[in-house]
Design a protein around this motif. Sequence first.
Motif, PDB file in Angstrom:
ATOM      1  N   TYR A 337     -68.683   9.729  18.995  1.00  0.00           N
ATOM      2  CA  TYR A 337     -69.322   8.598  17.911  1.00  0.00           C
ATOM      3  C   TYR A 337     -69.499   9.275  16.306  1.00  0.00           C
ATOM      4  O   TYR A 337     -69.648  10.454  16.398  1.00  0.00           O
ATOM      5  N   HIS A 338     -69.371   8.290  15.332  1.00  0.00           N
ATOM      6  CA  HIS A 338     -69.846   8.712  14.083  1.00  0.00           C
ATOM      7  C   HIS A 338     -71.049   7.844  13.892  1.00  0.00           C
ATOM      8  O   HIS A 338     -70.888   6.565  13.665  1.00  0.00           O
ATOM      9  N   ASP A 340     -73.315   7.712  11.758  1.00  0.00           N
ATOM     10  CA  ASP A 340     -73.945   7.603  10.092  1.00  0.00           C
ATOM     11  C   ASP A 340     -74.306   6.145  10.148  1.00  0.00           C
ATOM     12  O   ASP A 340     -73.390   5.269  10.407  1.00  0.00           O
ATOM     13  N   GLU A 344     -70.971   3.350  10.936  1.00  0.00           N
ATOM     14  CA  GLU A 344     -71.076   3.638  12.500  1.00  0.00           C
ATOM     15  C   GLU A 344     -69.563   3.529  13.139  1.00  0.00           C
ATOM     16  O   GLU A 344     -69.214   2.016  12.782  1.00  0.00           O
TER      17      GLU A 344
END
Length: 502
Positions: A337-338, A340, A344
Motif C-alpha cells: 500500500y501507499h 499517504d 492512497e
Amino acid sequence: MSEFKQSEVWFITGSQHLYGPETLKQVDIDSETIVNGLNASGKMSVNLVFKPVVKTPDEILDICVQASSNKNCIGIITWMHTFSPAKMWIAGLKALSKPYMHLHTQFNRDLPWSEIDMDYMNLHQSAHGGREYGFINARMRKNRKVVVGHWQDEKVQDQVAIWCRTTIGWADSQGLKVARFGDNMREVAVTEGDKVEAQIKFGWQVSAFGVGDFVKYVEKVTDDEIDELYSEYENIYNVADNCKPGTEYHENVRVQAKYEIAMKRFMKDGNFKAFTTNFENLTGLDQLPGLASQRLMAAGYGFGAEGDWKQAALLRILKTMSAGMTGGSSFMEDYTYHFDPANEAVLGAHMLEICPSIAAKKPRLEVHPLGIGGKEAPARLVFESATGDAMNVTLIDMGNHFRIIVNTLDVIEPLEKMPKLPVASAFWKTHPNLADGAAAWIYAGGTHHSAFTLALTPEYIETLAEYADVEYIVIDKNTKIPEFKKELRWNDIYYMLANGLK
Ligand code: MN
C-alpha cells in the motif's frame, strides 16, 4: 482467439400463426434486417445467424435442441417481434443448454404518427410480446441477459457485443483444461476449493501434474530452439546488459526460454488453456518459471501462482472475452500500500508473474535473485502497467457456493520512480476509496490474487456469473459498507437455499 472464429450466435424470433402468412413473412424480413444490421455494425466478435421465425411449440423446441447441440452455436438471441404466447417456449427453454439473451427491441424506432393503423399495431408488438416472453423466463427462474432499446442505437449494439464476448468466454469455460504443476502452496487457504463443484458450475477440468512431468519436456528442448527464442526476446524487449550473451546472467535467461518452449508444448499436447505453478514445488527445476509464465500469459494462457487454479481459469476466460480489444489482462496480487492520506493507492505486483499484455512501454528483461524458495535467480520482464479503467476479478469458494468478486480501479502512473523494483507492477486507486474498497473485499473474503483487466467492465463478469449460477459481488464507486455487508448476508441465505441439496 482463433478457436472462436467459427462461433455463431443464432438470432431467433418468436411469433405465432394467428397473424397470417403475410405478417409472418414481414416478421422474417424485419428479423433478417436486424441481424444484417448488427453484423454490419462492426462491433460483433461472432457471426450472428438469422433463423426463420418460430411459430409453434414444436418449432421452438426444435431450434433450441439444434442450438444446444450445434458445436459452432455458442448462444442465442431471442426477440419477440409480435406476441408469442409464452407457454410455447417452456419446452424449448427447458431443453436449451446454451446462454441466451432477450433482445427487447422493436423494428422501427419511432411511431409513424400519421400512418399508424391496425396493421401496424398487429406487427409491431415487441412492447407487450416481450413482456409475455419475459414472464415465462422469470417463472422458470432462467438466468438470461435482457437488453432493451432500438437495435440501431449504438448503446444497444454495444450491449449485444458485450454479451457476445461474454458468451465466447462461457463457451471457453466449458471443458477448460487447467494444468497444475505441483499442488497448492502449503497452508494457504484461499487458493483451495472444490474442483468437482467448479467443473459442475464452470466446466473446468483441473488436473495436477508432478513437476517431473514438466521436466521431461524441459529436457527435450534444443539449444537451437533456445537461440531462436532468445533472439525474439532481443527484438521485443530491452534486454539488460548483464543478461546478454557472454554475460553473468545470460544462462538464466536461456533457462526461462527453455521453460517457455517446454511449457507451450506441454499445454498444446494436453490441450490445456491455463496453468498454475508453485514455488514450493520446483523439484528438478533450477528457477521458478517467471519470464516463461509471463510469456505464456501474453500468448493467451491463464495463469495462477501458488497453485491458484481458480484465478488461472478466470484469467484465461477474461483473455478469451477480450481478445482483440484494447487493454491487456494479467494475474495480479495486491502487494503493497501507499497510505499517504492525500493519495492512497495500491501497488499491485507479484514475485514475477505479471503479463506483459498490460505493459505501458517496452518491457525490460532482467535477472534478479528471488530471495525466497532457495532457487537460482530467475529471468523476468519488468515494466509498469498502462493506465486507465480496470478491475480486479476473483473467485473464491465459500464452502456452499462460489463467489465472484469484482473491484473497479483507476490505474494511474506511479507517483515516483521505483528504480530498485525488480518486478512488473500496476499502481491503482481502488473504488470507492482504498479504505472502503479494501474493507469490502476483505469482508467478502476476496483473495490476495486476482485476474486484473484493463479491457473489460463488470457487466461481462455479472453475466458470466449468472450463467455459472454463482454469486456475483461488485465493489465500485457506489459501494457503501453497511449495505455491502447486508448484501453478503442476504446472498449467503439465498445460496444456502438455492444450493442446499445440489
Ligand atoms: Mn501470490
